[in-house]
Design a protein around this motif. Structure first.
Motif, PDB file in Angstrom:
ATOM      1  N   THR A 168       4.183 -14.316   4.042  1.00 60.93           N
ATOM      2  CA  THR A 168       5.556 -14.482   4.553  1.00 60.93           C
ATOM      3  C   THR A 168       6.321 -13.157   4.484  1.00 60.93           C
ATOM      4  N   GLU A 169       5.656 -12.078   4.895  1.00 57.35           N
ATOM      5  CA  GLU A 169       6.315 -10.773   4.842  1.00 57.35           C
ATOM      6  C   GLU A 169       7.214 -10.579   6.062  1.00 57.35           C
ATOM      7  N   HIS A 170       8.314  -9.894   5.849  1.00 59.89           N
ATOM      8  CA  HIS A 170       9.273  -9.596   6.911  1.00 59.89           C
ATOM      9  C   HIS A 170       9.350  -8.087   7.149  1.00 59.89           C
ATOM     10  N   THR A 171       9.437  -7.690   8.399  1.00 59.07           N
ATOM     11  CA  THR A 171       9.746  -6.310   8.770  1.00 59.07           C
ATOM     12  C   THR A 171      11.047  -6.334   9.553  1.00 59.07           C
ATOM     13  N   LYS A 172      12.014  -5.559   9.093  1.00 63.04           N
ATOM     14  CA  LYS A 172      13.354  -5.568   9.699  1.00 63.04           C
ATOM     15  C   LYS A 172      13.903  -6.999   9.768  1.00 63.04           C
ATOM     16  N   ASN A 173      13.632  -7.767   8.704  1.00 67.12           N
ATOM     17  CA  ASN A 173      14.178  -9.113   8.548  1.00 67.12           C
ATOM     18  C   ASN A 173      13.653 -10.139   9.554  1.00 67.12           C
ATOM     19  N   VAL A 174      12.531  -9.833  10.206  1.00 65.93           N
ATOM     20  CA  VAL A 174      11.850 -10.804  11.070  1.00 65.93           C
ATOM     21  C   VAL A 174      10.437 -10.991  10.518  1.00 65.93           C
ATOM     22  N   ARG A 175       9.993 -12.231  10.402  1.00 62.08           N
ATOM     23  CA  ARG A 175       8.702 -12.512   9.788  1.00 62.08           C
ATOM     24  C   ARG A 175       7.554 -11.988  10.648  1.00 62.08           C
ATOM     25  N   ASP A 176       6.590 -11.344  10.004  1.00 64.95           N
ATOM     26  CA  ASP A 176       5.408 -10.811  10.682  1.00 64.95           C
ATOM     27  C   ASP A 176       4.349 -11.902  10.837  1.00 64.95           C
ATOM     28  N   TRP A 177       3.655 -11.872  11.986  1.00 66.89           N
ATOM     29  CA  TRP A 177       2.578 -12.830  12.234  1.00 66.89           C
ATOM     30  C   TRP A 177       1.280 -12.272  11.621  1.00 66.89           C
ATOM     31  N   LYS A 178       1.152 -12.435  10.302  1.00 69.81           N
ATOM     32  CA  LYS A 178      -0.014 -11.882   9.614  1.00 69.81           C
ATOM     33  C   LYS A 178      -0.090 -12.471   8.213  1.00 69.81           C
ATOM     34  N   GLU A 179      -1.204 -12.232   7.564  1.00 72.81           N
ATOM     35  CA  GLU A 179      -1.355 -12.446   6.133  1.00 72.81           C
ATOM     36  C   GLU A 179      -2.001 -11.192   5.558  1.00 72.81           C
ATOM     37  N   VAL A 180      -1.712 -10.898   4.291  1.00 80.28           N
ATOM     38  CA  VAL A 180      -2.133  -9.626   3.717  1.00 80.28           C
ATOM     39  C   VAL A 180      -2.680  -9.833   2.310  1.00 80.28           C
ATOM     40  N   PHE A 181      -3.430  -8.842   1.855  1.00 82.35           N
ATOM     41  CA  PHE A 181      -3.843  -8.747   0.459  1.00 82.35           C
ATOM     42  C   PHE A 181      -3.650  -7.297   0.033  1.00 82.35           C
ATOM     43  N   ASP A 182      -2.827  -7.098  -0.993  1.00 84.10           N
ATOM     44  CA  ASP A 182      -2.492  -5.751  -1.472  1.00 84.10           C
ATOM     45  C   ASP A 182      -3.122  -5.465  -2.823  1.00 84.10           C
ATOM     46  N   PHE A 183      -3.587  -4.228  -3.000  1.00 78.91           N
ATOM     47  CA  PHE A 183      -4.011  -3.772  -4.323  1.00 78.91           C
ATOM     48  C   PHE A 183      -3.732  -2.284  -4.444  1.00 78.91           C
ATOM     49  N   THR A 184      -3.566  -1.817  -5.673  1.00 77.20           N
ATOM     50  CA  THR A 184      -3.297  -0.401  -5.896  1.00 77.20           C
ATOM     51  C   THR A 184      -4.583   0.324  -6.262  1.00 77.20           C
ATOM     52  N   VAL A 185      -4.605   1.628  -5.967  1.00 76.75           N
ATOM     53  CA  VAL A 185      -5.785   2.449  -6.253  1.00 76.75           C
ATOM     54  C   VAL A 185      -5.931   2.659  -7.746  1.00 76.75           C
ATOM     55  N   ASP A 186      -4.833   2.951  -8.442  1.00 75.58           N
ATOM     56  CA  ASP A 186      -4.844   3.056  -9.902  1.00 75.58           C
ATOM     57  C   ASP A 186      -4.460   1.699 -10.484  1.00 75.58           C
ATOM     58  N   ASP A 187      -5.306   1.148 -11.327  1.00 77.57           N
ATOM     59  CA  ASP A 187      -5.045  -0.165 -11.911  1.00 77.57           C
ATOM     60  C   ASP A 187      -5.193  -0.077 -13.426  1.00 77.57           C
ATOM     61  N   PRO A 188      -4.100  -0.258 -14.181  1.00 76.63           N
ATOM     62  CA  PRO A 188      -2.762  -0.647 -13.747  1.00 76.63           C
ATOM     63  C   PRO A 188      -1.973   0.520 -13.163  1.00 76.63           C
ATOM     64  N   THR A 189      -0.858   0.187 -12.506  1.00 76.99           N
ATOM     65  CA  THR A 189       0.033   1.174 -11.904  1.00 76.99           C
ATOM     66  C   THR A 189       1.405   1.077 -12.560  1.00 76.99           C
ATOM     67  N   LEU A 190       1.965   2.244 -12.915  1.00 80.87           N
ATOM     68  CA  LEU A 190       3.272   2.277 -13.558  1.00 80.87           C
ATOM     69  C   LEU A 190       4.374   2.451 -12.516  1.00 80.87           C
ATOM     70  N   VAL A 191       5.413   1.616 -12.634  1.00 76.36           N
ATOM     71  CA  VAL A 191       6.567   1.666 -11.737  1.00 76.36           C
ATOM     72  C   VAL A 191       7.823   1.379 -12.554  1.00 76.36           C
TER      73      VAL A 191
END
Length: 343
Positions: free
Chosen positions: A99-122
């Motif tokens: 349910t990701e939005h770009t410019k406040n309109v929902r994108d027709w997609k599904e995604v899977f995200d991961f970071t290169v460094d695990d864990p990642t500090l933010v």
């Protein structure tokens, strides 16, 4: 995604894809096995004139690409309840999302995200006065043998490619080859698996709405189904970028635009969907350490070419953007152009 279309997917009329669209011609195709002086010149020209380019003979093993493409297809083919076991939320910000939005309109997609460094500090929050640091940890599906290994192997290989590209980009700006390396000691770099299912109303929706990447640079792998469009700088028209076999698309990100003080400009792009075919793509987003202050490099500014941006803390910017994924905003999401200095 069901057969009924949520109105949240519908783009405003001026942003909807046209029935016919011109195919892009003349996009720089750079052979990374060439002489370094030629590569520096070609990449510099592509970054300044186009904001993106394609690379071949890049050294990224075909087997690593094959494995992660397999991983993406296998994961997204799983039942919805299985994918949702690694669904991301405001606490677990990495994993599956649809349910990701770009410019406040929902994108027709599904995604899977991961970071290169695990864990990642933010940063723990977007509050500029909050000095606390949080840890992001990757989520991996339990019943998909080989998935994690394929993702981690690909991450290592595309990381090598991005390091080579950053050296060439540094040289093209008249800097030392290792000028950018210090920014990535504690990188927040991420990889995304994208799945764009067939869409019953492709004339009203977009797989990803028009945007500019917030990364330093992005390295995109895609299948053979066309969908990527870029906005041509000369006339503002949308043009279709057809996939080139064994090539990767490299986008100038907004961080690089700021670092270069607008010498290299990020290109606006979007993704179309169609009613018959699903599409897969795998972008790698090169991000610096969370404590990086993003601002024009001193070597590239002087009295005649003053800094065009105020300094911005990357980590605070990043967590602000991530937070917007979980609630629809009534205002434009934070952008680097909000830090532009009035001339």
């Amino acid at each position: 995604m069901g057969t009924e279309v949520d109105p949240a997917f519908i783009q405003v009329p001026e942003n909807r894809p046209k029935p016919t669209i011109a195919e892009a011609h003349g996009i720089p195709l750079i052979d990374l096995s060439g002489p370094i002086d030629d590569l520096v010149r070609e990449i510099g020209g592509a970054c300044s004139e186009w904001g993106f380019f394609q690379v071949i003979n890049h050294g990224l093993p075909k087997e690593a690409h094959r494995k992660i493409e397999w991983a993406a297809r296998e994961f997204f083919a799983r039942p919805a309840e299985e994918k949702r076991r690694v669904r991301r939320d405001e606490v677990k910000v990495l994993g599956y999302y649809d349910t990701e939005h770009t410019k406040n309109v929902r994108d027709w997609k599904e995604v899977f995200d991961f970071t290169v460094d695990d864990p990642t500090l933010v940063p723990a929050s977007s509050d500029p006065d909050d000095r606390e640091v949080a840890t992001w940890t990757n989520q991996w599906p339990e019943n998909l043998p080989g998935f994690r290994e394929a993702c981690e192997e690909y991450a290592q290989e595309v990381q090598k490619l991005s390091a080579k590209l950053m050296e060439l980009i540094a040289l093209s700006l008249g800097l030392s080859a290792n000028r950018f390396s210090g920014f990535f000691k504690d990188q927040t770099t991420a990889i995304r698996l994208n799945h764009y299912p067939p869409c019953p109303i492709p004339h009203l929706t977009l797989g990803v709405g028009q945007h500019k990447d917030i990364s330093v640079l992005s390295v995109l792998a895609q299948d053979d189904v066309a969908g990527l469009q870029v906005k041509r700088k000369t006339d503002g028209e949308w043009i279709l970028v057809k996939p080139t076999p064994d090539a990767y698309i490299v986008n100038v990100g907004q961080i690089l635009q700021v670092w270069s003080n607008d010498k290299y400009e990020s290109v606006e792009h979007r993704v179309m969907v169609n009613s018959e075919k699903e599409r897969f793509s795998i972008p790698f987003f090169l991000y610096p350490a969370h404590y990086t202050m993003v601002k024009p490099l001193e070597e590239l500014t002087d009295e005649q070419n003053a800094a065009k941006y105020r300094a911005c803390n990357w980590g605070k910017f990043f967590v602000t953007r991530k937070g917007s994924n979980f609630r629809k905003l009534n205002v434009e999401n934070i952008q680097f152009h909000h830090f532009r200095v009035s001339q």
